[in-house]
Write an enzyme that holds these catalytic residues in place. Sequence first.
Site, PDB file in Angstrom:
ATOM      1  N   CYS A  57       2.296   0.246  -7.189  1.00 22.92           N
ATOM      2  CA  CYS A  57       1.060  -0.466  -6.835  1.00 22.92           C
ATOM      3  C   CYS A  57       0.103  -0.619  -8.016  1.00 22.92           C
ATOM      4  CB  CYS A  57       0.372   0.190  -5.639  1.00 22.92           C
ATOM      5  SG  CYS A  57      -0.265   1.855  -5.940  1.00 22.92           S
ATOM      6  N   HIS A 108      -3.418   4.165  -3.108  1.00 26.36           N
ATOM      7  CA  HIS A 108      -2.698   2.886  -3.141  1.00 26.36           C
ATOM      8  C   HIS A 108      -3.718   1.804  -3.461  1.00 26.36           C
ATOM      9  CE1 HIS A 108       0.634   0.165  -2.287  1.00 26.36           C
ATOM     10  NE2 HIS A 108      -0.216  -0.595  -1.608  1.00 26.36           N
ATOM     11  N   HIS A 120       0.105  -6.572  -3.210  1.00 26.00           N
ATOM     12  CA  HIS A 120       0.359  -5.214  -3.679  1.00 26.00           C
ATOM     13  C   HIS A 120       1.860  -5.003  -3.826  1.00 26.00           C
ATOM     14  CE1 HIS A 120       1.544  -3.402   0.375  1.00 26.00           C
ATOM     15  NE2 HIS A 120       1.245  -4.646   0.642  1.00 26.00           N
TER      16      HIS A 120
END
Length: 147
Positions: A57, A108, A120
Amino acid sequence: MRKVIVMTCLSFGLFFTGVFGENAASAASSKSAVTVAKKYIGTPYKYGGMSPKGFDCSGLVGYSYKKTGKTLPRTAGDMYKKGKKVTKKNLKKGDLIFFSTYKKGASHVGIYVGDNKFIHSSSSKGVKIDQLSNTYWKSKYYGAKRL
């Protein structure tokens, strides 16, 4: 006296150009980062990955911003320490979206692309676009930052 007035006007002009020019440049690099990231939809997830061969990510976010001339920290947690907090209702294209997934705090990160969506690198599907309102992501939302 005339020289003082001219110099004062020039100083104010340069000051405001610097202030507003920086904001415009920041907005442009944020939108460009979205464009870069979208080129890699479908790229596989790779833990620690920071290249088109595979992204995690923060690798995707860092890579996308680096292509626009901005260097970001390596991890989602460290990225969260940068920028200015933004509320969900004030999100703009290019804002960083953070989630608390496997540990407390920002773990994240993705990039807001508009229309309640973000891009992402998902550990299960690689680079993709998801809805912020998705049941999973909605429950893990941690915050957003504008660079």
